[in-house]
Design an enzyme around this catalytic site. Structure first.
Site, PDB file in Angstrom:
ATOM      1  CE1 TYR A 142      -3.370  -2.854   0.557  1.00 47.18           C
ATOM      2  CE2 TYR A 142      -4.637  -0.830   0.727  1.00 47.18           C
ATOM      3  CZ  TYR A 142      -4.578  -2.192   0.533  1.00 47.18           C
ATOM      4  OH  TYR A 142      -5.746  -2.887   0.314  1.00 47.18           O
ATOM      5  CE  LYS A 168       2.255 -17.930  -0.944  1.00 45.63           C
ATOM      6  NZ  LYS A 168       1.433 -19.158  -0.943  1.00 45.63           N
ATOM      7  CG  ASP A 202      -1.539 -20.340   0.620  1.00 44.23           C
ATOM      8  OD1 ASP A 202      -1.042 -20.079   1.733  1.00 44.23           O
ATOM      9  OD2 ASP A 202      -0.981 -21.092  -0.205  1.00 44.23           O
ATOM     10  CG  ASP A 207      -8.078  -5.097   1.228  1.00 46.03           C
ATOM     11  OD1 ASP A 207      -9.110  -4.649   1.748  1.00 46.03           O
ATOM     12  OD2 ASP A 207      -7.905  -5.194  -0.007  1.00 46.03           O
ATOM     13  CG  ASP A 211     -13.688  -7.696   1.709  1.00 41.42           C
ATOM     14  OD1 ASP A 211     -13.680  -6.842   2.619  1.00 41.42           O
ATOM     15  OD2 ASP A 211     -13.896  -7.392   0.513  1.00 41.42           O
TER      16      ASP A 211
HETATM   17  C1  IPM Z   1     -10.709  -1.560   3.026  1.00 39.00           C
HETATM   18  C2  IPM Z   1     -10.886  -1.152   1.601  1.00 39.00           C
HETATM   19  C3  IPM Z   1      -9.757  -0.189   1.211  1.00 39.00           C
HETATM   20  C4  IPM Z   1      -8.444  -0.925   1.367  1.00 39.00           C
HETATM   21  C5  IPM Z   1      -9.906   0.420  -0.187  1.00 39.00           C
HETATM   22  C6  IPM Z   1     -11.242   1.109  -0.370  1.00 39.00           C
HETATM   23  C7  IPM Z   1      -8.784   1.365  -0.504  1.00 39.00           C
HETATM   24  O1  IPM Z   1     -10.929  -2.256   0.768  1.00 39.00           O
HETATM   25  O2  IPM Z   1     -10.729  -0.680   3.909  1.00 39.00           O
HETATM   26  O3  IPM Z   1     -10.568  -2.761   3.288  1.00 39.00           O
HETATM   27  O4  IPM Z   1      -7.967  -1.576   0.433  1.00 39.00           O
HETATM   28  O5  IPM Z   1      -7.866  -0.842   2.441  1.00 39.00           O
HETATM   29 MG    MG Z   2     -10.995  -4.116   1.836  1.00 38.65          MG
END
Ligand code: IPM
Ligand code: MG
Length: 372
Positions: A135, A207, A240, A264, A268
């Protein structure tokens, strides 16, 4: 009296932040504190109007606040990446919000897609490093014949593929991940301290079997830091593999610490196993400075202004905010009020209810005010 900045942002952002503010105000009424809110007009509208993302003025003003309550950014009229990098990531980097705290917890009454798993099986926290790794924004993209770009990358590419990139490769791009000893140390220390207050188990996710320079350093620092916390059980998982274990055995995890990009991705997945993005909160924390709290979902532009978005992720992020400013009892009350709204079925459509954003939010606010 707490001064808190609010950035509703784009899409459903303003509605969910409104719902959240009402809940935090209710917590203030019950626990005897006041919140002075200041709204900041930051997001796509302003960018479209005058090309401003985050101004020097925004930043110097925001640093006077202990916390920022953030909705979401992202708008179909703006090319992807501009608002994300220019606002959200810029705030994370500017205020050095090196901890991205993301609880993954299945609340009672919420359905998880994982068959047979119960609330007691899904209760862990991901501590995502939030200022380094892929990042950092170091990279480039160029045509092979150009003389510009990173010589090292070009030479490596030539050696690997036996190509003369100057003449053979049409185009090349690279992006560099950076881990620093101090960057790893500070976020891992936060994670160890958190594990000490929980079930004393910490998993490092990386990783290092392939990206052995960056994540080799990450691992070395982890092993050194672990020596200071003999009571914490530690393990290394590859990213993974961890995606399998989150699905198959989420009960194994207590605290998970991981570099930025893997954090990140796996959060999710975490949001889904806790019942969906509408439920997943996050804190962007600098323990010594301004911190920012947000739902981990995006701006869902197509639902903007329709009063359908689930406010729970944002309200839960508000609970993390209260914890951060030291209002621990209020933070706990907000979370139990969320749980009560789920028990009572006063929830939005994504959770099978028929309440709108406003109604679901004000029900939670009432529960906080009335202590149940
Ligand atoms: C998150 C989002 C952000 C990230 C994006 C919107 C830049 O996916 O907060 O997880 O990648 O950190
Ligand atoms: Mg995200």
């Amino acid at each position: 009296m707490y001064k808190i900045a609010a950035i509703g942002g784009d899409g459903i952002g303003p509605e969910i932040v409104d719902a959240g503010k009402k809940v935090l105000d209710a917590a203030g009424e019950r626990f005897n504190f006041d919140i002075a809110w200041t709204d900041f007009d930051i997001g796509a509208e302003r960018y479209l109007k005058n090309k401003e993302l985050l101004t020097e003025e925004d930043l110097s003003e925001l640093k006077n606040y202990k916390a920022v309550y953030f909705g979401a950014i992202g708008d179909p009229r703006v090319q992807p990446g501009i608002l994300e990098k220019g606002i959200l990531l810029a705030l994370r980097f500017h205020f050095d919000l090196y901890v991205n705290l993301r609880p993954i917890r299945l609340l009672p009454g919420i359905e998880t897609p994982l068959a047979g798993k119960k609330p007691e099986d899904i209760d862990f926290v991901v501590v995502r490093e939030n200022t380094e790794d892929f990042y950092v924004g170091i990279g480039s993209r160029f045509k092979g014949r150009q003389k510009t770009g990173l010589t090292v990358a070009r030479e490596m590419y030539n050696v690997r593929f036996g190509l003369d990139i100057e003449s053979d490769a049409e185009e090349i791009a690279y992006q560099i991940g950076v881990i620093t000893r101090e960057g790893a140390r500070r976020v891992q220390t936060y994670a160890f301290d958190l594990a000490m207050r929980r079930r004393k188990k910490l998993t490092s996710v990386d990783k290092a079997n392939v990206l052995s320079d960056v994540y080799g350093l990450w691992r070395d620092v982890f092993s050194e830091t672990a020596k200071k916390y003999p009571q914490v059980t530690t393990e290394f998982n590859f990213v993974d593999a961890v995606t399998m274990w989150f699905v198959k055995n989420p009960e194994w995890f207590d605290v998970v610490v991981t570099p930025n990009m893997f954090g990140d991705i796996i959060t999710d997945l975490g949001a889904m196993i806790q019942g969906g993005l509408g439920l997943a909160p996050g804190g962007n924390i600098n323990p010594a400075g301004t911190s920012m709290f947000e739902p981990i979902h995006g701006s869902a532009p197509k639902y903007r202004g329709m009063d359908v978005a689930n406010p729970i992720a944002t309200i839960w992020a508000g609970s993390l905010l209260l914890d951060h400013i030291g209002e621990h009892a209020a933070a706990a009350a907000v979370l139990s009020a969320i749980e009560k709204s789920i028990r009572d079925g006063v929830v939005t459509k994504d959770l099978g209810g028929n309440a709108g954003t406003k109604k679901a939010g004000s029900y939670i606010a009432d529960c906080v005010r009335k202590n149940g």
